[in-house]
Design a protein around this motif. Structure first.
Motif, PDB file in Angstrom:
ATOM      1  N   VAL A  71      35.957  31.595  33.435  1.00 18.43           N
ATOM      2  CA  VAL A  71      35.236  32.822  33.119  1.00 18.43           C
ATOM      3  C   VAL A  71      36.208  33.968  32.953  1.00 18.43           C
ATOM      4  CG1 VAL A  71      33.438  34.384  33.878  1.00 18.43           C
ATOM      5  CG2 VAL A  71      33.322  31.992  34.498  1.00 18.43           C
ATOM      6  N   GLU A  72      37.203  33.961  33.825  1.00 17.08           N
ATOM      7  CA  GLU A  72      38.097  35.105  33.856  1.00 17.08           C
ATOM      8  C   GLU A  72      38.982  35.164  32.619  1.00 17.08           C
ATOM      9  OE1 GLU A  72      40.473  35.177  37.328  1.00 17.08           O
ATOM     10  OE2 GLU A  72      41.491  36.985  36.709  1.00 17.08           O
ATOM     11  N   PHE A  74      38.928  35.082  29.404  1.00 19.90           N
ATOM     12  CA  PHE A  74      37.921  35.086  28.354  1.00 19.90           C
ATOM     13  C   PHE A  74      38.516  35.082  26.971  1.00 19.90           C
ATOM     14  CE2 PHE A  74      38.414  39.138  30.461  1.00 19.90           C
ATOM     15  CZ  PHE A  74      38.870  39.946  29.441  1.00 19.90           C
ATOM     16  N   LEU A  78      44.863  35.116  27.330  1.00 20.46           N
ATOM     17  CA  LEU A  78      44.935  35.261  28.785  1.00 20.46           C
ATOM     18  C   LEU A  78      45.253  33.919  29.425  1.00 20.46           C
ATOM     19  CD1 LEU A  78      41.885  37.563  29.507  1.00 20.46           C
ATOM     20  CD2 LEU A  78      44.273  38.100  29.892  1.00 20.46           C
ATOM     21  N   ARG A  82      48.823  32.999  31.376  1.00 22.40           N
ATOM     22  CA  ARG A  82      48.756  32.681  32.805  1.00 22.40           C
ATOM     23  C   ARG A  82      49.400  31.341  33.103  1.00 22.40           C
ATOM     24  NH1 ARG A  82      43.685  34.792  35.977  1.00 22.40           N
ATOM     25  NH2 ARG A  82      43.867  36.915  35.217  1.00 22.40           N
ATOM     26  N   ARG A 135      33.019  26.995  30.193  1.00 21.37           N
ATOM     27  CA  ARG A 135      33.151  28.182  29.361  1.00 21.37           C
ATOM     28  C   ARG A 135      34.097  27.959  28.186  1.00 21.37           C
ATOM     29  NH1 ARG A 135      30.929  32.861  30.934  1.00 21.37           N
ATOM     30  NH2 ARG A 135      29.411  32.433  32.562  1.00 21.37           N
ATOM     31  N   ARG A 278      17.773  37.374  47.358  1.00 24.85           N
ATOM     32  CA  ARG A 278      18.633  38.559  47.461  1.00 24.85           C
ATOM     33  C   ARG A 278      17.872  39.837  47.122  1.00 24.85           C
ATOM     34  NH1 ARG A 278      21.483  34.741  48.751  1.00 24.85           N
ATOM     35  NH2 ARG A 278      23.756  34.769  48.846  1.00 24.85           N
ATOM     36  N   SER A 281      19.656  42.636  50.517  1.00 20.88           N
ATOM     37  CA  SER A 281      21.050  42.210  50.521  1.00 20.88           C
ATOM     38  C   SER A 281      21.565  42.079  51.954  1.00 20.88           C
ATOM     39  CB  SER A 281      21.898  43.197  49.766  1.00 20.88           C
ATOM     40  OG  SER A 281      22.057  44.349  50.530  1.00 20.88           O
ATOM     41  N   THR A 282      22.732  41.497  52.081  1.00 19.81           N
ATOM     42  CA  THR A 282      23.293  41.231  53.393  1.00 19.81           C
ATOM     43  C   THR A 282      23.368  42.488  54.253  1.00 19.81           C
ATOM     44  OG1 THR A 282      24.679  39.687  52.218  1.00 19.81           O
ATOM     45  CG2 THR A 282      25.216  40.082  54.504  1.00 19.81           C
TER      46      THR A 282
ATOM     47  N   GLU B 103      31.457  38.942  49.866  1.00 14.22           N
ATOM     48  CA  GLU B 103      30.558  39.482  48.856  1.00 14.22           C
ATOM     49  C   GLU B 103      31.142  40.781  48.321  1.00 14.22           C
ATOM     50  OE1 GLU B 103      27.144  39.628  51.416  1.00 14.22           O
ATOM     51  OE2 GLU B 103      26.120  38.112  50.225  1.00 14.22           O
ATOM     52  N   LEU B 147      33.436  41.592  27.171  1.00 18.62           N
ATOM     53  CA  LEU B 147      34.280  41.560  28.360  1.00 18.62           C
ATOM     54  C   LEU B 147      35.625  42.217  28.090  1.00 18.62           C
ATOM     55  CD1 LEU B 147      33.950  38.115  30.112  1.00 18.62           C
ATOM     56  CD2 LEU B 147      33.621  40.350  31.092  1.00 18.62           C
ATOM     57  N   HIS B 151      37.027  45.333  30.256  1.00 18.59           N
ATOM     58  CA  HIS B 151      38.288  45.300  30.993  1.00 18.59           C
ATOM     59  C   HIS B 151      39.227  46.392  30.517  1.00 18.59           C
ATOM     60  CE1 HIS B 151      37.123  41.319  32.455  1.00 18.59           C
ATOM     61  NE2 HIS B 151      38.029  41.518  33.379  1.00 18.59           N
ATOM     62  N   ASP B 184      43.456  42.106  32.188  1.00 16.80           N
ATOM     63  CA  ASP B 184      42.607  41.321  33.074  1.00 16.80           C
ATOM     64  C   ASP B 184      42.753  41.853  34.489  1.00 16.80           C
ATOM     65  OD1 ASP B 184      45.104  40.505  33.576  1.00 16.80           O
ATOM     66  OD2 ASP B 184      44.710  38.367  33.508  1.00 16.80           O
ATOM     67  N   LEU B 185      41.915  41.388  35.355  1.00 15.76           N
ATOM     68  CA  LEU B 185      41.905  41.940  36.705  1.00 15.76           C
ATOM     69  C   LEU B 185      43.146  41.559  37.485  1.00 15.76           C
ATOM     70  CD1 LEU B 185      38.263  41.828  38.013  1.00 15.76           C
ATOM     71  CD2 LEU B 185      39.519  43.679  36.980  1.00 15.76           C
ATOM     72  N   PRO B 219      23.600  41.930  29.482  1.00 14.25           N
ATOM     73  CA  PRO B 219      23.503  41.262  30.790  1.00 14.25           C
ATOM     74  C   PRO B 219      24.602  40.216  30.981  1.00 14.25           C
ATOM     75  CG  PRO B 219      21.367  41.391  29.780  1.00 14.25           C
ATOM     76  CD  PRO B 219      22.324  41.928  28.773  1.00 14.25           C
ATOM     77  N   ASP B 224      29.234  37.945  33.793  1.00 19.96           N
ATOM     78  CA  ASP B 224      30.574  37.367  33.817  1.00 19.96           C
ATOM     79  C   ASP B 224      31.535  38.241  34.612  1.00 19.96           C
ATOM     80  OD1 ASP B 224      29.877  35.191  32.462  1.00 19.96           O
ATOM     81  OD2 ASP B 224      30.806  35.718  30.551  1.00 19.96           O
ATOM     82  N   ARG B 227      31.174  37.637  38.219  1.00 18.16           N
ATOM     83  CA  ARG B 227      31.809  36.377  38.603  1.00 18.16           C
ATOM     84  C   ARG B 227      33.318  36.531  38.724  1.00 18.16           C
ATOM     85  NH1 ARG B 227      29.434  31.330  36.483  1.00 18.16           N
ATOM     86  NH2 ARG B 227      27.190  31.514  36.653  1.00 18.16           N
ATOM     87  N   ILE B 228      33.885  37.281  37.799  1.00 15.44           N
ATOM     88  CA  ILE B 228      35.335  37.463  37.836  1.00 15.44           C
ATOM     89  C   ILE B 228      35.730  38.270  39.068  1.00 15.44           C
ATOM     90  CG2 ILE B 228      37.286  38.534  36.658  1.00 15.44           C
ATOM     91  CD1 ILE B 228      35.804  37.973  34.028  1.00 15.44           C
ATOM     92  N   TYR B 232      38.147  38.088  43.141  1.00 18.27           N
ATOM     93  CA  TYR B 232      39.185  39.005  43.586  1.00 18.27           C
ATOM     94  C   TYR B 232      38.785  39.809  44.817  1.00 18.27           C
ATOM     95  CZ  TYR B 232      41.934  38.197  39.426  1.00 18.27           C
ATOM     96  OH  TYR B 232      42.707  37.620  38.457  1.00 18.27           O
ATOM     97  N   LYS B 257      20.928  34.383  39.256  1.00 18.99           N
ATOM     98  CA  LYS B 257      20.865  34.251  40.710  1.00 18.99           C
ATOM     99  C   LYS B 257      22.263  34.108  41.297  1.00 18.99           C
ATOM    100  CE  LYS B 257      19.058  32.855  44.712  1.00 18.99           C
ATOM    101  NZ  LYS B 257      20.280  32.480  45.349  1.00 18.99           N
ATOM    102  N   ILE B 260      23.977  37.489  41.441  1.00 20.98           N
ATOM    103  CA  ILE B 260      23.353  38.407  42.398  1.00 20.98           C
ATOM    104  C   ILE B 260      23.765  38.032  43.815  1.00 20.98           C
ATOM    105  CG2 ILE B 260      21.175  39.142  43.409  1.00 20.98           C
ATOM    106  CD1 ILE B 260      19.959  39.048  40.714  1.00 20.98           C
ATOM    107  N   SER B 261      23.878  36.719  44.063  1.00 22.37           N
ATOM    108  CA  SER B 261      24.217  36.331  45.424  1.00 22.37           C
ATOM    109  C   SER B 261      25.671  36.638  45.756  1.00 22.37           C
ATOM    110  CB  SER B 261      23.907  34.861  45.655  1.00 22.37           C
ATOM    111  OG  SER B 261      24.648  34.073  44.775  1.00 22.37           O
ATOM    112  N   ASN B 264      26.741  42.408  47.434  1.00 22.96           N
ATOM    113  CA  ASN B 264      26.148  42.930  48.654  1.00 22.96           C
ATOM    114  C   ASN B 264      25.661  44.333  48.330  1.00 22.96           C
ATOM    115  OD1 ASN B 264      25.383  43.508  51.167  1.00 22.96           O
ATOM    116  ND2 ASN B 264      27.421  43.411  52.087  1.00 22.96           N
TER     117      ASN B 264
END
Lengths: 454, 721
Positions: A71-72, A74, A78, A82, A135, A278, A281-282, B103, B147, B151, B184-185, B219, B224, B227-228, B232, B257, B260-261, B264
């Protein structure tokens, strides 16, 4: 090698088979390896963790494997840079002005660079590990094939490891140029394995046996709906403090399991769904749960949990915008042939409507409510808007602006082409509950106007 | 201009034929022109301009401050959250297992649907966060379609923040001169580690990514990105702030989902536009001594736009500014405003720099409220009406001053009245509590006795017990005492109001005094509820049986005092002299300027084209003197050959039904054209061409469209008007 296996089995209970299979595939650094290993299995079965930990231990120098997140990275660039950074042991820093090992934009450059880099390291196998590899399928047809055949292309000993939760059959490129992989399957954990993993989460000052009983109960309650280990761990983390709270508040002692469960009941029933989705949230949960003590009545607990999930949820729109949204909802879900019946102010209205409803009350399967919103013309929506609104409104530019802002807020979705200004079509993107709340707030009886809704 | 006779060619480029005059009449004097049919002295005109320039900037500043103040609460909450995120919270609860996975700290900021104001709000937030030395990236969806661009936006802003203190050489070199940097991150992580290595204090600085309009983002991009970031978030302290205009549901709708999980989430409310508007109305219209107030109509238009359409504060300020401009630009009497410009006094004539013209004075005398005032004064105090009307000097020095004083006194009284109402509302049930914007609307719009809300509030007062009445009365007395500036004498029958309130308060303290103050009027004091009126007006008699008679009487006195005060203070502004000048009335101007009506405009242009074209031929015709009303109405709809072609076609099509036969339409069209006796009748081909063009323009404007069913017909699309 066997010591490595021992470490992994200790760290990841239930993954001994997979670890030993992988280790036997890797062998010694100079051993020939299969060019392509495909690791797959459902989510939360320890694929990523096992692989990462295995390679950190396997190659202490960290210069023979490159770990990539699909995913990262993209863009191909990249990914390439890497991989080269990792193999060359290059770390961008202020000294080298945060530049990568080399600039590498396309596959040809990449293959050449890899060839140059690995030329003098003949004999040692290098690895590319790509997590969330599914991906890569969207990044051009040749990228995946090239990565899989990299050792052929560069004449070096390279092994590509793909990690994914999608099966290989969904990967195989159409043009047939890809190698067939060596498969490593990560199966779902069994109950015993799950318990022994969560057991490791046990807080230091809690008796493990007591904790395990609780985990067992959680598993029994939730495993039918949720096999995801991470989710179970999340639930355990959230609910366990509530479970032992009576013990610390001297309301019960540790041997009274039944009583403890009974006290914990409201949290199980009311919170689980919301915690799981969720909606709470936590941190919100933690903040809240410190406020509540055992003395709080169960009804209050349930009530406040529901409230927590809904706080700040009010969709506050200007008055006319609410009506616009209601009109859009009606236009989306009512058949246009009935508009005259519902919205004309003629005399025959009541009689005909009763007839129409009676006719269609049984034909429930293909009703619009189940099919989702239909797209409608903006003109139709406006006509409905002017007919449902009580006081007369000038058709000023404000109304048009509001439509535009509803589209930007994603409450309406534009279905016609973006550059088309004539005959714009939209869909209403709001749920029935939301529209009911909105209609209620402006005292509009929406149920009277909805056709064939249950 | 002949080449532009098509109505639908909406944009023309008119190149200046000559070099523009160095000083055109429009730009002279900042656009101000002498009023009173051009007889206004230049000094007065200058004065109006000066007054506007003195009045508006402080007002605008005040509004901006109010907005900042109101937003401050929410913004500082978010800042606090960022500050405390990623800290290992001291375990206040025993037996909490460790978090199984890290989180991402995320704040969801509800900012309300007035997206126009969000830019400023989030800019403030960004500024606040930067002040606490966090690294902040503020992103808008329009620049983050993918993306890559997301970034890019984050890293560019972060880079500026990380290396701002570095010398320029580092800045230039750090990207190695390459054109496209692989953002990138990981790069961000390296920067952060580098910063921490340089100075460990940097470790407490967070990195904040603000997505200003979450709804606008794709969205899948946000998904994505989360997730990235999740990969980190145990390495670098990255906090997400999601600006949300609608509701929390939106997050669940657009994100998966899984992502979202990983979040936090804590929720914050930045949505305070209503609160902001309330404060603004309170400070400017009710409490402020500002020169410009809004009359009921204009105020309603101002408020409607806000409540019914957009919740936009920027729009509110714009309208206010427009009204202020209009007031000083078009109202010759706006120069009177300088008399009010001091804190609360009224300047006397000598202190004023500019004397009024006879024209001005005549205009003041013509105001209805002034006439009423003069008549009343003449009746009551024996004011010399003749002198007031004939002598400009007398009018200017005495009468005008008196009127202005009354106006000021009314303003102060009104402010006091609203404050008292707010006090009373504290004791009312929640459903009866109205926000200040509504109260002000009631206060402007209705006479005291007509407004039901005031009545309800008085009923609340009547139902009060002694224990409630005491603090209320004390509060109101406090208000009256603190606003010493109120000139009670200027208010009609207002002199004894403070005394009345104070004595009522005293009575409440020791109700036994009542016997000494008043002689008992009721013959049967033992009987409590006596008549039906009693039951309605004094319901406390029913339930509060252990209150003594004296106490009840005291309570009644209190109610009376409060009622008298409110009645006086919340009079309608229509009764006050000079209200026509100082209460802005031009709501239609505001409506026309800010809520344009495109369809109506097109229809007027076609149906009454002489308003726009301003030509003699078409506008003269309806003005032909006609016998009766009916006839003139007909005249208005008469189709004249001198009209524009499209206008003719439009008028003809208005008489048709749903389907229009093109041939019939054409023959009607040509008969109108041929009727023109002044010119040589055009050829059939020309008429047909002109007709075709008109029909095409009608189609383009959306009045008709072609139909599949009958090829020689078109469908009419608009009705009404």
């Amino acid at each position: 090698m066997s010591s490595l296996l021992a470490i992994l089995s200790e760290q990841y209970p239930g993954r001994e088979d997979q670890a030993s299979q992988l280790l036997s595939l890797l062998g010694e650094p100079t051993d020939p390896t299969p060019p392509f290993i495909f690791v797959y299995g459902p989510s939360a079965t320890g694929k990523t963790s096992v692989i990462r930990s295995l390679f950190t231990h396997y190659d202490q120098s960290g210069q023979r494997y490159a770990y990539i997140n699909g995913v990262e990275c993209f863009t191909p660039r990249l990914l390439f840079e890497r991989v080269l950074n990792a193999w060359a042991g290059h770390v961008p820093s202020l000294d080298n002005k945060f530049a990568n090992y080399t600039r590498c934009e396309n596959t040809v450059e990449f293959v050449n660079n890899v060839h140059d880099l690995l030329h003098d390291k003949q004999g040692q196998t290098h690895y590319i590990i790509i997590d969330q590899a599914e991906r890569l399928r969207d990044r051009g047809p040749m990228l995946l094939t090239m990565l899989l055949r990299l050792s052929e292309l560069t004449n070096a000993s390279i092994c590509t490891v793909l990690v994914s939760n999608v099966v290989w059959d969904k990967f195989r490129p159409r043009h047939g140029g890809a190698l067939e992989p060596t498969l490593v399957f990560f199966s779902n954990y069994t109950k015993q394995q799950i318990l022994s993993i969560i057991e490791k989460d046990c807080p230091k000052d809690e008796p493990p046996k007591f904790f395990l009983t609780f985990v067992d109960a959680i598993y029994e309650v939730f495993h039918r709906n949720c096999v995801d280990l991470d989710e179970l761990r999340h639930l355990v983390t959230m609910l366990y403090p509530k479970f032992v709270q009576p013990v610390y508040e001297k309301q019960a002692n540790r041997s009274e399991f039944t009583r403890l469960f009974k006290l914990c009941q409201p949290y199980f029933s009311a919170a689980s769904e919301r915690l799981y989705l969720r909606e709470i949230s936590t941190s919100e949960w933690q903040k809240y749960s410190t406020e509540v003590t055992t003395e709080t009545a169960p009804e209050d607990v349930t009530q406040s949990i529901y409230q927590m999930a809904e706080s700040g949820d009010g969709l506050d729109l200007p008055y006319y915008t609410k009506f616009l949204l209601i009109a859009a909802f009606l236009a989306s879900y009512n058949p246009s042939r009935l508009d005259a019946q519902y919205f004309s102010r003629g005399k025959t209205q009541a009689k005909r409507r009763a007839k129409a409803v009676a006719q269609d009350a049984t034909g429930g399967k293909d009703r619009q409510q189940l099919l989702g919103p239909k797209s409608f013309n903006i003109e139709r929506m406006l006509a409905i808007f002017y007919s449902i609104i009580v006081e007369p409104v000038d058709s000023s530019v404000d109304v048009q602006i509001q439509i535009a802002s509803l589209v930007t807020l994603r409450l309406l979705t534009k279905t016609s082409a973006g550059d088309r200004l004539d005959g714009i079509k939209c869909k209403c993107n709001v749920s029935l509950e939301t529209i009911r709340t909105i209609a209620h707030s402006v005292r509009f009886e929406i149920d009277r106007y909805l056709y064939n809704f249950a | 201009m002949d080449s532009f006779d098509s109505l639908t060619e909406s944009t023309f480029i008119l190149k200046p034929s000559k070099r523009p005059n160095a000083k055109s009449s429009i730009t002279e004097n900042g656009g101000y022109a002498p009023l009173l049919q051009g007889k206004e002295p230049v000094e007065c005109m200058e004065l109006r301009r000066q007054l506007f320039e003195d009045t508006w900037p402080p007002l605008e500043k005040q509004l901006v401050e109010i907005e900042a103040q109101v937003n401050h609460i929410g913004v500082s909450e978010v800042c606090e959250f960022v500050q405390s995120s990623y800290k290992q919270a001291a375990d206040c609860e025993k037996g909490r297992p460790a978090q199984p996975f890290a989180e991402i700290a995320a704040a969801v900021a509800f900012a309300g649907v007035n997206t126009g104001d969000h830019g400023k709000l989030f800019y403030t937030l960004q500024g606040q966060l930067k002040e606490q030395s966090h690294h902040v990236a503020l992103l808008e969806s329009q620049y983050c379609g993918s993306l890559t661009s997301l970034h890019k936006g984050i890293l560019e802003q972060m880079f500026a923040s990380f290396y701002s203190e570095h010398d320029d050489a580092t800045k230039q070199n750090s990207f190695n001169g390459s054109k496209s940097v692989p953002y990138d991150l990981n790069l961000l992580r390296l920067w952060w580690e580098d910063a921490v290595a340089r100075d460990t204090a940097n470790a407490s600085r967070k990195m904040v990514v603000i997505l200003q309009d979450f709804e606008g983002f794709q969205p899948i991009v946000v998904d994505d990105f989360i997730r990235i970031v999740a990969g980190y978030c145990n390495v670098i302290p990255l906090v997400l702030v999601l600006g949300l205009a609608t509701s929390y549901e939106c997050i669940h709708q657009s994100l998966t989902k899984a992502s979202i999980s990983m979040l936090n989430i804590e929720r914050f409310n930045l949505q305070r536009s209503k609160q902001c508007i309330d404060t603004a109305i309170h400070d400017l219209f009710v409490r402020g001594n500002n020169l410009l107030s809004f009359g009921a109509e204009a105020y309603k238009s101002l408020l409607d736009q806000f409540l019914l359409y957009n919740f936009s504060i920027a729009g509110f300020i714009k309208k206010l500014k427009y009204a202020a401009m209009d007031f000083f630009y078009a109202q010759p009497l706006s120069i009177l405003a300088q008399m009010l410009s001091t804190e609360d006094g009224v300047l006397t004539v000598n202190e004023r720099s500019i004397k009024l013209n006879p024209d001005h004075i005549e205009l003041i005398r013509m105001q209805k409220s002034v006439q009423r005032f003069l008549e009343q004064k003449a009746d009551k105090t024996g004011l010399d009406l003749r002198k007031a009307l004939c002598s400009d000097e007398y009018f200017q020095n005495i009468v005008l001053l008196e009127m202005m004083r009354q106006l000021v006194a009314y303003r102060h009284g009104y402010n006091l009245g609203i404050a008292a109402v707010l006090e009373i509302q504290k004791y009312a049930p929640e459903s009866l509590q109205k926000p200040i914007r509504t109260l002000h609307y009631y206060g402007l719009g209705q006479q005291f006795q007509d407004c039901t809300h005031w009545k309800t509030l008085l009923a609340v007062v009547r139902r009060m017990k002694t224990s409630e009445m005491e603090p209320l009365l004390k509060a109101i007395c406090g208000l009256v005492d603190s606003s010493a500036g109120v000139n009670w004498k200027q208010l009609e029958d207002g002199e004894n109001i403070p005394d009345m309130l104070h004595s009522a308060a005293q009575l409440l303290d020791n109700p036994d005094n009542i016997a000494k103050v008043t002689t008992p009027t009721s013959a049967e004091p033992s009987k409590r509820v006596r008549t039906r009126t009693d039951m309605e007006e004094r319901p406390f008699l029913l339930f509060d049986s252990n209150t003594s008679d004296a106490q009840l009487q005291a309570l009644e006195r209190c109610c009376e005092a409060i009622e008298t005060m409110l009645k006086l203070c919340l009079r309608s502004y229509h009764d006050v002299p000079l209200n026509e000048v100082f209460y802005y009335r031009h709501s239609f101007l505001l409506d026309a300027t800010f809520s344009a009506q495109p369809r109506a405009a097109v229809q007027t242009a076609l149906g009454r084209s002489h308003y726009y074209i301003n030509c003699n031929c078409c506008s003269e015709a309806p003005q032909v003197p006609s016998g009766d009303v009916h006839d003139s109405d007909d005249e208005d709809h008469r189709v004249l050959p001198t009209m524009h072609d499209t206008s003719i076609a439009y008028r003809l099509h208005q008489e048709c039904g749903r389907l229009i036969n093109l041939y019939d339409w054409h023959s009607a069209f040509s008969s109108v054209i041929e009727r023109d006796s002044s010119r040589v009748p055009p050829s059939q081909a020309e008429i047909q061409a002109r007709f075709m063009r008109s029909v095409e323009e009608m189609r383009f404007l959306g009045f008709i469209k072609s139909t599949q069913r009958k090829t020689d017909h078109v469908v009419r699309l608009t009705w009404g008007m």
